[in-house]
Design an enzyme around this catalytic site. Structure first.
Site, PDB file in Angstrom:
ATOM      1  N   ASP A  85      -6.709  -3.354   3.723  1.00 41.84           N
ATOM      2  CA  ASP A  85      -5.591  -2.627   4.336  1.00 41.84           C
ATOM      3  C   ASP A  85      -5.522  -2.783   5.847  1.00 41.84           C
ATOM      4  O   ASP A  85      -5.044  -1.896   6.546  1.00 41.84           O
ATOM      5  CB  ASP A  85      -5.659  -1.126   3.988  1.00 41.84           C
ATOM      6  CG  ASP A  85      -5.609  -0.884   2.489  1.00 41.84           C
ATOM      7  OD1 ASP A  85      -5.023  -1.724   1.766  1.00 41.84           O
ATOM      8  OD2 ASP A  85      -6.143   0.130   2.043  1.00 41.84           O
ATOM      9  N   HIS A  87       0.868  -1.180   0.000  1.00 44.00           N
ATOM     10  CA  HIS A  87       0.000   0.000   0.000  1.00 44.00           C
ATOM     11  C   HIS A  87       0.904   1.229   0.000  1.00 44.00           C
ATOM     12  O   HIS A  87       1.907   1.255   0.704  1.00 44.00           O
ATOM     13  CB  HIS A  87      -0.883  -0.036   1.249  1.00 44.00           C
ATOM     14  CG  HIS A  87      -1.850   1.100   1.320  1.00 44.00           C
ATOM     15  ND1 HIS A  87      -3.012   1.117   0.581  1.00 44.00           N
ATOM     16  CD2 HIS A  87      -1.818   2.272   2.001  1.00 44.00           C
ATOM     17  CE1 HIS A  87      -3.660   2.249   0.823  1.00 44.00           C
ATOM     18  NE2 HIS A  87      -2.952   2.972   1.677  1.00 44.00           N
TER      19      HIS A  87
HETATM   20  C1  GRF Z   1       1.072   0.739  -6.028  1.00 44.23           C
HETATM   21  O1  GRF Z   1       1.165   2.078  -5.669  1.00 44.23           O
HETATM   22  C2  GRF Z   1       0.703  -0.099  -4.830  1.00 44.23           C
HETATM   23  O2  GRF Z   1       1.182   0.413  -3.622  1.00 44.23           O
HETATM   24  C3  GRF Z   1      -0.791  -0.045  -4.843  1.00 44.23           C
HETATM   25  O3  GRF Z   1      -1.150  -0.036  -6.208  1.00 44.23           O
HETATM   26  C4  GRF Z   1      -0.080   0.475  -6.986  1.00 44.23           C
HETATM   27  C5  GRF Z   1       0.237  -0.553  -8.018  1.00 44.23           C
HETATM   28  O4  GRF Z   1       1.178  -0.091  -8.948  1.00 44.23           O
HETATM   29  N1  GRF Z   1      -1.380  -1.119  -4.091  1.00 44.23           N
HETATM   30  P1  GRF Z   1       1.795  -1.103 -10.005  1.00 44.23           P
HETATM   31  O5  GRF Z   1       0.636  -1.727 -10.777  1.00 44.23           O
HETATM   32  O6  GRF Z   1       2.592  -2.121  -9.269  1.00 44.23           O
HETATM   33  O7  GRF Z   1       2.625  -0.248 -10.888  1.00 44.23           O
END
Ligand code: GRF
Length: 203
Positions: free
Chosen positions: A155, A114
């Site tokens: 979360d 997250h």
């Molecule tokens: C990231 O910011 C992660 O923390 C959140 O969703 C986003 C996913 O980004 N859960 P990606 O698809 O890995 O580029």
């Protein structure tokens, strides 16, 4: 040649999959304790599916709407994870709630990343740019990614690893997102390595 066994990991995505890529890249090191054995996407067009294909990783699309009931969808997901002998599930930009039967089967073995310092700025609806907008609106001086254990509430599971980055006075949500994402790409492989080593050490 390294003879240590590799713990099999499924990565669940809904989008671009830059965190998936960082996990794939880390697993390329022969001393890294895991291999990405499966990618599951909740969207047909997720770019992460292409990343999986580029690395010859089995990839499937599983959407709740394609199943008659929630139970059938959950059963299919569990069956797919079992067929690929998955031991750890990593959520990486996965926007759906994990069915509770899977949470129970993989207790303490599902991680999520997250982009804020949980327990702050988490929960239903807190994803993407909204998280960084909320951090800036609250006047926080620090943010940063959290890897946590997944339970049945968004979360909400135990914080597994966290890393802080500064929030600077002129930050826009986009600038902050980039700073946090760069650290996500370091933190998630570290967290996966830690969990895999904990599992192997108990064998
Ligand atoms: C990231 O910011 C992660 O923390 C959140 O969703 C986003 C996913 O980004 N859960 P990606 O698809 O890995 O580029």
């Amino acid at each position: 040649m390294s003879m240590a066994r590799k713990v099999k990991v499924a990565v669940l995505i809904s989008g671009s999959g830059t965190n998936l890529q960082s996990l794939i890249d880390s697993c390329a090191d022969e001393n890294f304790p895991t291999e990405i054995a499966l990618v599951i996407s909740s969207k047909k067009k997720a770019f992460g599916l292409e990343r999986a294909r580029n690395h010859s990783i089995p990839a499937v699309v599983l959407r709740k709407k394609d199943f008659g009931t929630e139970q059938q969808y959950a059963d299919k997901m569990l069956k797919t994870l079992k067929e690929h002998h998955i031991e750890i599930v990593c959520l990486a930009g996965y926007l759906k709630l994990i069915p509770s039967s899977i949470v129970r089967c993989f207790e303490n073995r599902i991680l999520n990343i997250h982009p804020a310092l949980l327990p702050k700025f988490g929960g239903a609806g807190m994803y993407g740019m909204r998280v960084h907008e909320a951090v800036i609106a609250a006047g926080e001086s620090e943010s940063g990614p959290t890897v946590h254990i997944v339970n049945e509430v968004y979360d909400h599971g135990r914080v597994f690893m966290q890393r802080k980055v500064p929030v600077l006075p002129d930050d826009t949500p986009e600038v902050l997102q980039k700073r946090v994402l760069a650290v996500e790409h370091e933190l998630y492989p570290e967290a996966l390595e830690k969990l895999a080593k904990e599992i192997v050490s108990k064998e």
